[in-house]
Design a protein around this motif. Structure first.
Motif, PDB file in Angstrom:
ATOM      1  N   ALA A  79       0.840  -1.199   0.000  1.00 40.44           N
ATOM      2  CA  ALA A  79       0.000   0.000   0.000  1.00 40.44           C
ATOM      3  C   ALA A  79       0.875   1.250   0.000  1.00 40.44           C
ATOM      4  CB  ALA A  79      -0.909   0.000   1.215  1.00 40.44           C
ATOM      5  N   ASP A  80       0.469   2.196  -0.803  1.00 43.78           N
ATOM      6  CA  ASP A  80       1.164   3.473  -0.879  1.00 43.78           C
ATOM      7  C   ASP A  80       0.935   4.229   0.436  1.00 43.78           C
ATOM      8  OD1 ASP A  80       2.065   5.984  -1.395  1.00 43.78           O
ATOM      9  OD2 ASP A  80       0.972   6.236  -3.280  1.00 43.78           O
ATOM     10  N   ARG A  81       2.018   4.502   1.152  1.00 42.96           N
ATOM     11  CA  ARG A  81       1.869   5.147   2.454  1.00 42.96           C
ATOM     12  C   ARG A  81       1.357   6.578   2.350  1.00 42.96           C
ATOM     13  NH1 ARG A  81       3.929   2.640   6.897  1.00 42.96           N
ATOM     14  NH2 ARG A  81       4.702   0.563   6.419  1.00 42.96           N
ATOM     15  N   GLN A  82       1.429   7.123   1.152  1.00 41.71           N
ATOM     16  CA  GLN A  82       0.973   8.496   0.958  1.00 41.71           C
ATOM     17  C   GLN A  82      -0.552   8.591   0.785  1.00 41.71           C
ATOM     18  OE1 GLN A  82       2.883  11.348   0.822  1.00 41.71           O
ATOM     19  NE2 GLN A  82       4.570  10.078   1.532  1.00 41.71           N
ATOM     20  N   LEU A  83      -1.198   7.464   0.575  1.00 46.26           N
ATOM     21  CA  LEU A  83      -2.633   7.511   0.303  1.00 46.26           C
ATOM     22  C   LEU A  83      -3.398   8.050   1.507  1.00 46.26           C
ATOM     23  CD1 LEU A  83      -3.609   4.167  -1.486  1.00 46.26           C
ATOM     24  CD2 LEU A  83      -3.546   6.456  -2.450  1.00 46.26           C
ATOM     25  N   PRO A  84      -4.269   9.034   1.288  1.00 49.13           N
ATOM     26  CA  PRO A  84      -5.080   9.515   2.404  1.00 49.13           C
ATOM     27  C   PRO A  84      -6.278   8.591   2.624  1.00 49.13           C
ATOM     28  CG  PRO A  84      -5.535  10.821   0.461  1.00 49.13           C
ATOM     29  CD  PRO A  84      -4.533   9.773   0.054  1.00 49.13           C
ATOM     30  N   LEU A  85      -5.984   7.384   3.076  1.00 50.74           N
ATOM     31  CA  LEU A  85      -7.008   6.338   3.109  1.00 50.74           C
ATOM     32  C   LEU A  85      -6.958   5.627   4.460  1.00 50.74           C
ATOM     33  CD1 LEU A  85      -8.965   4.976   1.005  1.00 50.74           C
ATOM     34  CD2 LEU A  85      -7.170   3.293   0.644  1.00 50.74           C
TER      35      LEU A  85
ATOM     36  N   GLY B  24      -7.605  15.487 -11.169  1.00 53.36           N
ATOM     37  CA  GLY B  24      -6.249  15.711 -10.667  1.00 53.36           C
ATOM     38  C   GLY B  24      -6.000  14.995  -9.349  1.00 53.36           C
ATOM     39  N   SER B  25      -7.015  14.986  -8.471  1.00 50.18           N
ATOM     40  CA  SER B  25      -6.840  14.323  -7.165  1.00 50.18           C
ATOM     41  C   SER B  25      -6.506  12.848  -7.358  1.00 50.18           C
ATOM     42  CB  SER B  25      -8.113  14.450  -6.333  1.00 50.18           C
ATOM     43  OG  SER B  25      -8.406  15.812  -6.131  1.00 50.18           O
ATOM     44  N   PHE B  26      -7.275  12.191  -8.222  1.00 50.12           N
ATOM     45  CA  PHE B  26      -6.999  10.768  -8.439  1.00 50.12           C
ATOM     46  C   PHE B  26      -5.707  10.563  -9.230  1.00 50.12           C
ATOM     47  CE2 PHE B  26     -11.361  10.136  -7.060  1.00 50.12           C
ATOM     48  CZ  PHE B  26     -11.165   9.053  -6.222  1.00 50.12           C
ATOM     49  N   LEU B 202      -4.197  19.966   2.085  1.00 43.61           N
ATOM     50  CA  LEU B 202      -5.230  20.406   3.015  1.00 43.61           C
ATOM     51  C   LEU B 202      -6.198  19.290   3.432  1.00 43.61           C
ATOM     52  CD1 LEU B 202      -6.079  23.850   1.331  1.00 43.61           C
ATOM     53  CD2 LEU B 202      -4.516  23.402   3.229  1.00 43.61           C
ATOM     54  N   GLY B 203      -6.405  18.294   2.570  1.00 44.87           N
ATOM     55  CA  GLY B 203      -7.419  17.280   2.857  1.00 44.87           C
ATOM     56  C   GLY B 203      -6.867  16.124   3.692  1.00 44.87           C
ATOM     57  N   ARG B 204      -7.690  15.645   4.620  1.00 39.88           N
ATOM     58  CA  ARG B 204      -7.238  14.541   5.469  1.00 39.88           C
ATOM     59  C   ARG B 204      -7.670  13.183   4.913  1.00 39.88           C
ATOM     60  NH1 ARG B 204      -6.463  16.050  11.121  1.00 39.88           N
ATOM     61  NH2 ARG B 204      -7.207  13.986  11.652  1.00 39.88           N
ATOM     62  N   ASP B 205      -8.777  13.159   4.200  1.00 41.27           N
ATOM     63  CA  ASP B 205      -9.185  11.897   3.574  1.00 41.27           C
ATOM     64  C   ASP B 205      -9.570  12.180   2.121  1.00 41.27           C
ATOM     65  OD1 ASP B 205     -11.765  12.966   3.591  1.00 41.27           O
ATOM     66  OD2 ASP B 205     -12.183  12.129   5.561  1.00 41.27           O
ATOM     67  N   ILE B 206      -9.991  11.157   1.412  1.00 40.61           N
ATOM     68  CA  ILE B 206     -10.202  11.338  -0.022  1.00 40.61           C
ATOM     69  C   ILE B 206     -11.330  12.345  -0.317  1.00 40.61           C
ATOM     70  CG2 ILE B 206     -10.961  10.149  -2.134  1.00 40.61           C
ATOM     71  CD1 ILE B 206      -9.215   7.853  -1.397  1.00 40.61           C
ATOM     72  N   GLN B 208     -12.327  14.934   1.515  1.00 39.58           N
ATOM     73  CA  GLN B 208     -11.821  16.304   1.749  1.00 39.58           C
ATOM     74  C   GLN B 208     -10.822  16.703   0.671  1.00 39.58           C
ATOM     75  OE1 GLN B 208     -10.050  17.135   5.506  1.00 39.58           O
ATOM     76  NE2 GLN B 208     -11.850  16.540   6.682  1.00 39.58           N
ATOM     77  N   PHE B 209      -9.987  15.754   0.317  1.00 39.16           N
ATOM     78  CA  PHE B 209      -8.976  15.962  -0.717  1.00 39.16           C
ATOM     79  C   PHE B 209      -9.655  16.458  -2.008  1.00 39.16           C
ATOM     80  CE2 PHE B 209      -5.661  13.325  -3.336  1.00 39.16           C
ATOM     81  CZ  PHE B 209      -5.173  14.495  -3.899  1.00 39.16           C
ATOM     82  N   LEU B 210     -10.692  15.747  -2.430  1.00 39.84           N
ATOM     83  CA  LEU B 210     -11.409  16.128  -3.639  1.00 39.84           C
ATOM     84  C   LEU B 210     -12.004  17.533  -3.501  1.00 39.84           C
ATOM     85  CD1 LEU B 210     -13.326  12.828  -4.544  1.00 39.84           C
ATOM     86  CD2 LEU B 210     -11.499  13.898  -5.849  1.00 39.84           C
ATOM     87  N   LEU B 211     -12.604  17.778  -2.354  1.00 40.83           N
ATOM     88  CA  LEU B 211     -13.269  19.051  -2.111  1.00 40.83           C
ATOM     89  C   LEU B 211     -12.272  20.208  -2.196  1.00 40.83           C
ATOM     90  CD1 LEU B 211     -16.107  20.064  -1.312  1.00 40.83           C
ATOM     91  CD2 LEU B 211     -15.285  20.142   1.050  1.00 40.83           C
ATOM     92  N   PHE B 212     -11.139  20.063  -1.517  1.00 42.96           N
ATOM     93  CA  PHE B 212     -10.142  21.136  -1.524  1.00 42.96           C
ATOM     94  C   PHE B 212      -9.531  21.326  -2.918  1.00 42.96           C
ATOM     95  CE2 PHE B 212      -9.935  20.552   3.192  1.00 42.96           C
ATOM     96  CZ  PHE B 212     -10.217  21.868   3.529  1.00 42.96           C
ATOM     97  N   SER B 213      -9.304  20.240  -3.629  1.00 41.81           N
ATOM     98  CA  SER B 213      -8.746  20.348  -4.980  1.00 41.81           C
ATOM     99  C   SER B 213      -9.687  21.140  -5.879  1.00 41.81           C
ATOM    100  CB  SER B 213      -8.529  18.967  -5.597  1.00 41.81           C
ATOM    101  OG  SER B 213      -7.630  18.224  -4.843  1.00 41.81           O
ATOM    102  N   CYS B 214     -10.976  20.788  -5.822  1.00 42.00           N
ATOM    103  CA  CYS B 214     -11.953  21.470  -6.667  1.00 42.00           C
ATOM    104  C   CYS B 214     -12.056  22.942  -6.289  1.00 42.00           C
ATOM    105  CB  CYS B 214     -13.328  20.811  -6.532  1.00 42.00           C
ATOM    106  SG  CYS B 214     -13.339  19.155  -7.194  1.00 42.00           S
TER     107      CYS B 214
END
Lengths: 246, 258
Positions: A79-85, B24-26, B202-206, B208-214
């Motif tokens: 797993a990619d440690r950078q993933l925010p998952l 871009g996020s993905f 800025l985003g802590r999870d996916i 939030q990540f998407l939201l901040f990117s947009c």
């Protein structure tokens, strides 16, 4: 395939380029079986599981019963440690993809014993044993009746490994799971499996552990040099009377 | 041109920004962010040909992008190389061909984009593309997430990886295509890259990540268009938008890691 068979494998061959990993393998698995797959490094144990899942190309027939719902615990995931998952995000992604309710996530988390902290930890930072638990929870989502389990890597300490095996045995008892497990730990195989599939290039064998896990067989499987192998080949003629030659 | 067609352009630009933030996020998580920059260059031969033969640059760029994407997908399957390697090959050839084909007086517009009035059909086509991209990301978010974690587990769960990869590449190229006219062939991919890096900070999870990117993306496009039109009085909008994106990223560095 007879009605009680959950899996039927006929004449399975797997090759990568010129390297033949598995040649002409046939076996059946019945509902409720605990099949241990053993063999030396490079004998194709992991590849066999992947073929059963349709993840690698193969020749021959692999027929699952229509009733089979298969869960898979891989040996490792880089797993990619950078993933925010988080572990929860991962389980939730699978649950949504399979259109399962959020309750099922809680249910598998409870079965496996994932703490709230662990559920919300990033997949890149959890320890080896916890990661393995998360993978088992992932496999159990969707209520499988067959679990394909590739042995945990050496990164797990013995205690953690013991707990993982105990968990799988418990699941099998409670949920009546069929288990196909790749394992190096022969004491575990001896204790829990009701069938052992030994993979070695020329003559894969299937049989109950007490008949398969003889010193001669193990010497041949794990440490024999080629000439010794030939010698043992004759000797094993007597063994095939107990194990089933395939 | 219809009245208010500049409004069309602005609306489409903002919608494009949201799509670019999502894709871009993905792309960042798939480690193919730089491909955004590079893939936009693949449009250059088509743009050049359009300027040379006087047909719609969008059509030229779009055709080149579509063929380029299919070529990348095929080469990837054939060679087993990672996406970035293949894109690298196709991109170098594209820039060279584009530079040779494009008439000199149109080169700046082809490379850096132009904010201009949009006809209703062009607006409708653009909006349809953007909506398709946004729907794709929202619809396939979970499959993309699973494949990010492990392609093997995703496949074992039933995700059709080959198809998913193709869809993602197409969404990716489509995003670039929509941005092509006002961002330019050199910078259309930049809006896939920069806001995603800000969002990731800025985003802590996916989610939030998407939201901040947009948000970062839309902010950069909105401010960029206003700045270039009303302050700098230039129709070359791409560079302004990209500079603001870069400033937003620098600002995101102020956030201390948790």
């Amino acid at each position: 395939m007879t009605p009680a068979n959950i899996l039927s494998v006929r004449n399975l061959s797997i090759a990568f380029g010129n390297r033949i990993v598995i040649r002409g393998l046939s076996f059946d698995v019945h509902a409720g079986d605990d099949l241990a797959v053993i063999g030396p490094n490079g004998s194709g144990k992991t590849v066999l599981l992947k073929a059963l899942l349709g993840l690698v190309p193969f020749q021959g027939d692999i027929v699952w019963s229509p009733a089979a719902r298969v869960g898979y615990v891989p040996q490792r995931v880089a797993a990619d440690r950078q993933l925010p998952l988080s572990v929860y995000d991962l389980l939730a992604a699978k649950a949504r993809f399979l259109k399962l309710s959020a309750k099922e996530i809680e249910s598998v988390a409870e079965i496996v014993g994932l703490s709230r902290d662990l559920l919300h930890a990033n997949v890149g930072v959890v320890s080896g044993g916890q990661f393995q638990k998360a993978l088992i929870a992932f496999a159990l989502l969707g209520n499988p009746n067959v679990l394909l389990f590739d042995e945990p890597t050496a990164s797990l300490d013995e205690l953690a490994e013991e707990r993982i095996y105990e968990l799988v045995a418990q699941l099998r008892r409670q949920k009546g799971l069929t288990v196909i497990m790749v394992s190096h730990d022969l004491s575990v195989v001896h204790r829990s499996a009701n069938l052992v599939l030994c993979l070695c290039k020329d003559r894969p064998c299937l049989g109950p552990p007490q008949e398969m896990l003889t010193p001669d067989m193990l010497a041949e499987l794990y440490s024999a040099p080629p000439q010794y192998y030939q010698h043992q080949h004759d000797h094993r003629g007597t063994l095939t009377g107990t194990g089933t030659k395939l | 041109m219809t009245p208010g067609s500049e409004t069309y352009s602005a609306v489409l630009a903002l919608l494009f920004a949201i799509a670019a933030g999502m894709v871009g996020s993905f792309a960042l998580m798939r480690r193919m962010l730089l491909a955004g920059d590079v893939i936009s260059h693949i449009a250059l031969p088509g743009l050049g040909l359009a300027f040379l033969l006087n047909f719609s640059p969008l059509l030229g760029g779009g055709t080149a992008l579509f063929l380029g994407t299919l070529l990348i997908w095929q080469l990837q399957k054939k060679t087993g190389f990672t996406t970035d390697a293949i894109i690298g090959v196709v991109f170098a050839a594209s820039v060279a061909i584009g530079a040779v084909l494009t008439p000199k007086e149109d080169l700046v517009e082809a490379l850096f984009g132009k904010f201009q009035q949009l006809s209703s059909p062009a607006f409708a086509a653009g909006v349809a593309c953007v909506i398709a991209i946004i729907v794709f990301v929202l619809q396939f978010k979970d499959q993309l997430t699973l494949s990010l974690f492990s392609t093997e587990l995703a496949a074992a769960t039933g995700v059709k990886l080959n198809r998913l990869n193709l869809y993602f590449l197409l969404a990716f190229s489509l995003t670039v295509l929509v941005g092509l006219r006002f961002m330019g062939g050199l910078l259309a991919g930049a809006l896939i890259i920069l806001p995603a890096t800000t969002g990731r900070r800025l985003g802590r999870d996916i989610a939030q990540f998407l939201l901040f990117s947009c948000t970062a993306s839309a902010l950069a496009v909105g401010l960029g268009l206003v700045l270039s039109n009303y302050v700098l009085h230039t129709s070359t909008s791409g560079p302004t938008v990209v500079i603001i994106s870069a400033v937003l990223f620098v600002l995101s560095l102020l956030k201390t890691p948790k």
